[in-house]
Design a protein around this motif. Structure first.
Motif, PDB file in Angstrom:
ATOM      1  N   ILE A   1       9.427 -12.647 -12.886  1.00 29.62           N
ATOM      2  CA  ILE A   1       8.681 -11.662 -12.109  1.00 29.62           C
ATOM      3  C   ILE A   1       7.290 -12.225 -11.884  1.00 29.62           C
ATOM      4  O   ILE A   1       6.523 -12.423 -12.828  1.00 29.62           O
ATOM      5  CB  ILE A   1       8.617 -10.320 -12.860  1.00 29.62           C
ATOM      6  N   ARG A   2       6.965 -12.485 -10.646  1.00 27.85           N
ATOM      7  CA  ARG A   2       5.701 -13.150 -10.354  1.00 27.85           C
ATOM      8  C   ARG A   2       5.073 -12.623  -9.076  1.00 27.85           C
ATOM      9  O   ARG A   2       5.730 -12.027  -8.239  1.00 27.85           O
ATOM     10  CB  ARG A   2       5.900 -14.661 -10.236  1.00 27.85           C
ATOM     11  N   PHE A   3       3.787 -12.852  -8.972  1.00 30.50           N
ATOM     12  CA  PHE A   3       3.073 -12.581  -7.732  1.00 30.50           C
ATOM     13  C   PHE A   3       2.569 -13.921  -7.215  1.00 30.50           C
ATOM     14  O   PHE A   3       1.697 -14.547  -7.831  1.00 30.50           O
ATOM     15  CB  PHE A   3       1.899 -11.628  -7.971  1.00 30.50           C
ATOM     16  N   LEU A   4       3.178 -14.376  -6.107  1.00 33.53           N
ATOM     17  CA  LEU A   4       2.922 -15.710  -5.577  1.00 33.53           C
ATOM     18  C   LEU A   4       3.224 -16.743  -6.660  1.00 33.53           C
ATOM     19  O   LEU A   4       4.335 -16.830  -7.130  1.00 33.53           O
ATOM     20  CB  LEU A   4       1.487 -15.808  -5.045  1.00 33.53           C
ATOM     21  N   TRP A   5       2.241 -17.521  -7.099  1.00 32.92           N
ATOM     22  CA  TRP A   5       2.488 -18.555  -8.108  1.00 32.92           C
ATOM     23  C   TRP A   5       2.175 -18.084  -9.525  1.00 32.92           C
ATOM     24  O   TRP A   5       2.316 -18.833 -10.475  1.00 32.92           O
ATOM     25  CB  TRP A   5       1.641 -19.801  -7.790  1.00 32.92           C
ATOM     26  N   ILE A   6       1.746 -16.837  -9.675  1.00 33.32           N
ATOM     27  CA  ILE A   6       1.362 -16.323 -10.990  1.00 33.32           C
ATOM     28  C   ILE A   6       2.555 -15.605 -11.616  1.00 33.32           C
ATOM     29  O   ILE A   6       3.053 -14.612 -11.075  1.00 33.32           O
ATOM     30  CB  ILE A   6       0.174 -15.353 -10.878  1.00 33.32           C
TER      31      ILE A   6
ATOM     32  N   ILE B   1       4.155 -13.108 -13.961  1.00 32.37           N
ATOM     33  CA  ILE B   1       3.742 -11.891 -14.660  1.00 32.37           C
ATOM     34  C   ILE B   1       4.620 -11.661 -15.885  1.00 32.37           C
ATOM     35  O   ILE B   1       4.125 -11.429 -16.985  1.00 32.37           O
ATOM     36  CB  ILE B   1       3.823 -10.676 -13.718  1.00 32.37           C
ATOM     37  N   PHE B   2       5.931 -11.716 -15.695  1.00 28.19           N
ATOM     38  CA  PHE B   2       6.881 -11.551 -16.791  1.00 28.19           C
ATOM     39  C   PHE B   2       8.018 -12.541 -16.605  1.00 28.19           C
ATOM     40  O   PHE B   2       8.334 -12.950 -15.485  1.00 28.19           O
ATOM     41  CB  PHE B   2       7.465 -10.135 -16.830  1.00 28.19           C
ATOM     42  N   LYS B   3       8.660 -12.905 -17.706  1.00 34.72           N
ATOM     43  CA  LYS B   3       9.871 -13.705 -17.670  1.00 34.72           C
ATOM     44  C   LYS B   3      11.032 -12.874 -18.193  1.00 34.72           C
ATOM     45  O   LYS B   3      10.864 -12.044 -19.090  1.00 34.72           O
ATOM     46  CB  LYS B   3       9.721 -14.969 -18.526  1.00 34.72           C
ATOM     47  N   ILE B   4      12.192 -13.079 -17.609  1.00 35.34           N
ATOM     48  CA  ILE B   4      13.409 -12.397 -18.048  1.00 35.34           C
ATOM     49  C   ILE B   4      14.185 -13.378 -18.915  1.00 35.34           C
ATOM     50  O   ILE B   4      14.764 -14.343 -18.411  1.00 35.34           O
ATOM     51  CB  ILE B   4      14.267 -11.949 -16.847  1.00 35.34           C
ATOM     52  N   ARG B   5      14.182 -13.158 -20.234  1.00 38.78           N
ATOM     53  CA  ARG B   5      14.858 -14.062 -21.155  1.00 38.78           C
ATOM     54  C   ARG B   5      15.691 -13.261 -22.142  1.00 38.78           C
ATOM     55  O   ARG B   5      15.284 -12.194 -22.602  1.00 38.78           O
ATOM     56  CB  ARG B   5      13.846 -14.917 -21.914  1.00 38.78           C
ATOM     57  N   SER B   6      16.830 -13.793 -22.496  1.00 36.00           N
ATOM     58  CA  SER B   6      17.721 -13.110 -23.427  1.00 36.00           C
ATOM     59  C   SER B   6      17.032 -12.888 -24.767  1.00 36.00           C
ATOM     60  O   SER B   6      16.556 -13.835 -25.390  1.00 36.00           O
ATOM     61  CB  SER B   6      18.992 -13.939 -23.641  1.00 36.00           C
ATOM     62  N   GLY B   7      16.998 -11.644 -25.199  1.00 39.10           N
ATOM     63  CA  GLY B   7      16.432 -11.309 -26.495  1.00 39.10           C
ATOM     64  C   GLY B   7      14.930 -11.299 -26.560  1.00 39.10           C
ATOM     65  O   GLY B   7      14.360 -11.015 -27.619  1.00 39.10           O
ATOM     66  N   HIS B   8      14.240 -11.584 -25.458  1.00 42.58           N
ATOM     67  CA  HIS B   8      12.773 -11.680 -25.492  1.00 42.58           C
ATOM     68  C   HIS B   8      12.122 -11.054 -24.265  1.00 42.58           C
ATOM     69  O   HIS B   8      11.001 -11.395 -23.923  1.00 42.58           O
ATOM     70  CB  HIS B   8      12.351 -13.144 -25.618  1.00 42.58           C
ATOM     71  N   THR B   9      12.826 -10.140 -23.600  1.00 44.76           N
ATOM     72  CA  THR B   9      12.261  -9.481 -22.432  1.00 44.76           C
ATOM     73  C   THR B   9      11.523  -8.221 -22.868  1.00 44.76           C
ATOM     74  O   THR B   9      12.114  -7.333 -23.494  1.00 44.76           O
ATOM     75  CB  THR B   9      13.366  -9.113 -21.425  1.00 44.76           C
ATOM     76  N   LYS B  10      10.272  -8.140 -22.533  1.00 42.63           N
ATOM     77  CA  LYS B  10       9.464  -6.985 -22.909  1.00 42.63           C
ATOM     78  C   LYS B  10       9.901  -5.756 -22.101  1.00 42.63           C
ATOM     79  O   LYS B  10      10.441  -5.882 -21.002  1.00 42.63           O
ATOM     80  CB  LYS B  10       7.984  -7.271 -22.663  1.00 42.63           C
ATOM     81  N   PRO B  11       9.682  -4.557 -22.647  1.00 46.14           N
ATOM     82  CA  PRO B  11      10.082  -3.330 -21.929  1.00 46.14           C
ATOM     83  C   PRO B  11       9.500  -3.246 -20.523  1.00 46.14           C
ATOM     84  O   PRO B  11      10.178  -2.807 -19.597  1.00 46.14           O
ATOM     85  CB  PRO B  11       9.527  -2.219 -22.831  1.00 46.14           C
TER      86      PRO B  11
ATOM     87  N   ALA C   1       8.758  -5.728 -18.548  1.00 46.13           N
ATOM     88  CA  ALA C   1       9.506  -6.669 -17.708  1.00 46.13           C
ATOM     89  C   ALA C   1      10.889  -6.127 -17.390  1.00 46.13           C
ATOM     90  O   ALA C   1      11.414  -6.307 -16.287  1.00 46.13           O
ATOM     91  CB  ALA C   1       9.608  -8.017 -18.406  1.00 46.13           C
ATOM     92  N   LEU C   2      11.490  -5.449 -18.365  1.00 48.32           N
ATOM     93  CA  LEU C   2      12.823  -4.878 -18.166  1.00 48.32           C
ATOM     94  C   LEU C   2      12.780  -3.819 -17.069  1.00 48.32           C
ATOM     95  O   LEU C   2      13.663  -3.766 -16.193  1.00 48.32           O
ATOM     96  CB  LEU C   2      13.320  -4.266 -19.480  1.00 48.32           C
ATOM     97  N   LEU C   3      11.758  -2.986 -17.083  1.00 48.74           N
ATOM     98  CA  LEU C   3      11.622  -1.939 -16.066  1.00 48.74           C
ATOM     99  C   LEU C   3      11.335  -2.534 -14.693  1.00 48.74           C
ATOM    100  O   LEU C   3      11.930  -2.124 -13.686  1.00 48.74           O
ATOM    101  CB  LEU C   3      10.505  -0.972 -16.470  1.00 48.74           C
ATOM    102  N   MET C   4      10.426  -3.504 -14.637  1.00 48.67           N
ATOM    103  CA  MET C   4      10.106  -4.124 -13.349  1.00 48.67           C
ATOM    104  C   MET C   4      11.302  -4.898 -12.803  1.00 48.67           C
ATOM    105  O   MET C   4      11.578  -4.868 -11.595  1.00 48.67           O
ATOM    106  CB  MET C   4       8.897  -5.040 -13.500  1.00 48.67           C
ATOM    107  N   GLY C   5      12.012  -5.590 -13.688  1.00 51.69           N
ATOM    108  CA  GLY C   5      13.201  -6.322 -13.254  1.00 51.69           C
ATOM    109  C   GLY C   5      14.268  -5.394 -12.703  1.00 51.69           C
ATOM    110  O   GLY C   5      14.932  -5.702 -11.708  1.00 51.69           O
ATOM    111  N   THR C   6      14.436  -4.233 -13.340  1.00 60.68           N
ATOM    112  CA  THR C   6      15.404  -3.247 -12.864  1.00 60.68           C
ATOM    113  C   THR C   6      15.009  -2.719 -11.490  1.00 60.68           C
ATOM    114  O   THR C   6      15.864  -2.506 -10.618  1.00 60.68           O
ATOM    115  CB  THR C   6      15.515  -2.082 -13.857  1.00 60.68           C
TER     116      THR C   6
END
Length: 570
Positions: free
Chosen positions: A385-390, A392-402, A404-409
């Motif tokens: 999950i990023r804005f341009l080249w920045i 913001i969050f990474k989606i990784r097994s067992g290490h996704t923050k809440p 990031a989970l909400l934004m990814g959904t």
């Protein structure tokens, strides 16, 4: 007979819904970080994922129901499929679609933002009331946005009213023009979300469609890189390299920048290899590792098969795009709606042929929509999950923050709208509009004679939007195609944007596929960071029974140079 056949299809849909709920729960269990897990966030994520999965998997159900009303061997409506029965089927589908689309919109614009800010409001002194008040305060902006979209959609003139002199000759088009303002508002909101989803569809689904099969082809089985002997050999080489670099600092003059960075990298790799060796010692006798290695040839074949399917999908999309540009009767004025398939489309042809054997085409359609969805997840995990080249969050097994989970959904939910558009309007337009329905043209112009092509299969014609005469009595369009065409016809700017975005999708897929075939895709954007804690590194290396292995977990790279191993995992 009508009740039995339609009931079986709906029961199949309910069974699929139960499976989707299990998939959503499993997804949250796999990706959420155990230390940061929140019950409220998990529940919201599961509900949102279930809603979006149900939305994308409703297309095959829609096709199955409308196709069940027609006898493909005679080219006529079945005896039980009278106008009232067909209208009831369409109404039930329409209600389900509107409920799911409304739920998706509410989840994206209200529920998920509320859950995000609710989680962010936590601190040692916070109470449930203070967190709710804080979350509601920030969510007010989204409520206002939803209200503005509803009002704009309620009052904005549609295409037919904006230009009174313009008209469409086809009955199929005239039926799509909106009169109900409430329906118009919902259509406008979904159109806005569709355009946002199309951007995400291009950014995430296109690379994922290429990376998913390539990762299966190029991934290395765990057993081939986790033996204790190989880990020990790599560890000895690593420590020898460290001694050589440290020897340069015997005089106490310090190391230059290049040597210092290499030493730091070797020290991080040493910790990784130490744990790798221990994990290999613990798991070397586990039979399932050997099974995974034995299944490697099948995984390779699956990857090659999916790569071929991806290439065929892109070819079909390109063909449809050219077909729309060349043969659309109204062009940009109606979002390039295509009434008939004029150029051979391989995916559309496969579906039409498969429709002859029930329920092969429905199974293929379900697998296809799940393939697109899985590819989107792969793209999301690869890009993050990023804005341009920045980032913001990474989606990784067992290490996704809440968060990031909400934004990814949210990103997945928006992408699903674009997936529905892509499948319906580009991948298999004729089949997505009418399924396997056919109408009979025999005998021609003989009043009082029932048209029956049982003995005249050459006069069976696949249904299309441009068909006239007997087709109007037999062909029933799917609800999703009607809804999407209604958006593009009443608000052509949505149709123009989503149409040309498909070519960006095709271009990005080709670039990603060629790059991935030459260079192994890596899940992480950086090498392992110095501040990674030991628990995270161990979970990244582990590969196993405590986590479910999804297909997208194989998007990783690993390279070997002599005895020096470079580990890239997610």
């Amino acid at each position: 007979m009508a009740l039995l056949q339609t009931s079986l299809i709906w029961i199949t849909g309910l069974i699929a819904l139960v499976i989707l709920i299990i998939v959503a729960i499993t997804f949250v269990a796999i990706y959420s970080a155990p230390r940061d897990r929140s019950l409220f966030v998990s529940v919201v994520t599961v509900l949102a994922l279930t809603s979006l999965l149900a939305t994308v998997c409703l297309l095959p159900l829609d096709i199955a129901l409308v196709s069940s009303t027609t006898d493909s061997t005679t080219g006529t409506k079945k005896k039980w499929a009278n106008p009232d029965t067909v209208d009831n089927i369409l109404l039930s589908l329409k209600v389900v679609y509107y409920l799911l689309y409304s739920l998706d919109a509410l989840m994206c614009l209200l529920v998920i933002p509320f859950a995000y800010f609710w989680y962010e409001e936590w601190d040692i002194d916070s109470t449930a009331g203070s967190r709710i008040r804080g979350a509601f305060k920030y969510t007010t902006a989204f409520i206002l946005l939803l209200l503005v979209l509803f009002l704009v959609g309620f009052f904005i003139p549609v295409a037919a009213q904006r230009n009174g002199k313009e008209h469409y000759d086809l009955d199929f088009f005239r039926k799509l023009l909106l009169e109900n303002r409430g329906e118009r508002a919902l259509t406008f909101i979904v159109g806005v979300l569709l355009c946002l989803g199309t951007v995400l569809y291009v950014v995430y689904t296109a690379p994922g469609l290429a990376l998913f099969p390539v990762s299966l082809i190029k991934s290395i089985p765990a057993i081939s890189i986790t033996s204790a002997e190989e880990a020990r050999s790599a560890l000895e080489y690593n420590r020898e390299r460290q001694r050589i670099i440290e020897a340069k600092n015997v005089g106490g003059n310090g190391l230059n920048t290049k040597d210092r960075r290499e030493l730091e990298a070797l020290q991080r790799e040493e910790r990784t290899l130490t744990r790798k060796q221990r994990l290999a010692d613990e798991g070397k006798n586990k039979w399932w590792l050997k099974v995974r290695a034995a299944l490697r040839p099948f995984k390779l074949l699956l990857g090659l098969l999916l790569l071929g399917v991806s290439a065929l999908l892109i070819a079909s999309m390109l063909i449809t795009g050219i077909d729309k540009i060349k043969f659309s009767k109204c062009g940009a004025r109606c979002g390039y709606i295509l009434t008939d398939v004029n150029i051979f489309n391989p995916i559309n042809w496969v579906f039409v042929k498969a429709s002859k054997v029930f329920p092969v085409d429905y199974v293929i359609a379900l697998l296809l929509v799940l393939f697109f969805f899985t590819s989107t997840v792969v793209g999301l995990a690869f890009i993050g999950i990023r804005f341009l080249w920045i980032v913001i969050f990474k989606i990784r097994s067992g290490h996704t923050k809440p968060q990031a989970l909400l934004m990814g959904t949210t990103l997945l939910t928006l992408s699903v709208l674009a997936i529905n558009y892509g499948l319906t309007m580009f991948v298999a337009p004729q089949y997505s509009h009418f399924g396997g329905q056919k109408y009979c043209t025999w005998p021609m112009n003989e009043p009082g004679v029932v048209r029956d092509c049982t003995n005249h299969p050459d006069h069976l014609i696949p249904c299309s939007a441009g068909a006239t005469g007997p087709a109007a009595e037999v062909c029933t369009p799917t609800v999703v195609s009607t809804f999407i065409n209604r958006i593009t016809l009443n608000y052509p700017f949505f149709g123009i944007f989503t149409f040309w975005a498909q070519f960006a999708f095709i271009g990005l897929f080709i670039i990603t596929a060629l790059t991935a075939l030459v260079r192994t895709p890596k899940m992480n954007f950086e090498d392992q960071l110095a501040d990674e804690d030991e628990e995270e590194e161990e979970s990244l290396l582990g590969a196993t029974g405590n986590r479910f292995a999804g297909a997208w977990e194989d998007v990783r790279g690993s390279s070997r140079h002599g005895n020096n191993y470079t580990i890239n995992s997610h």
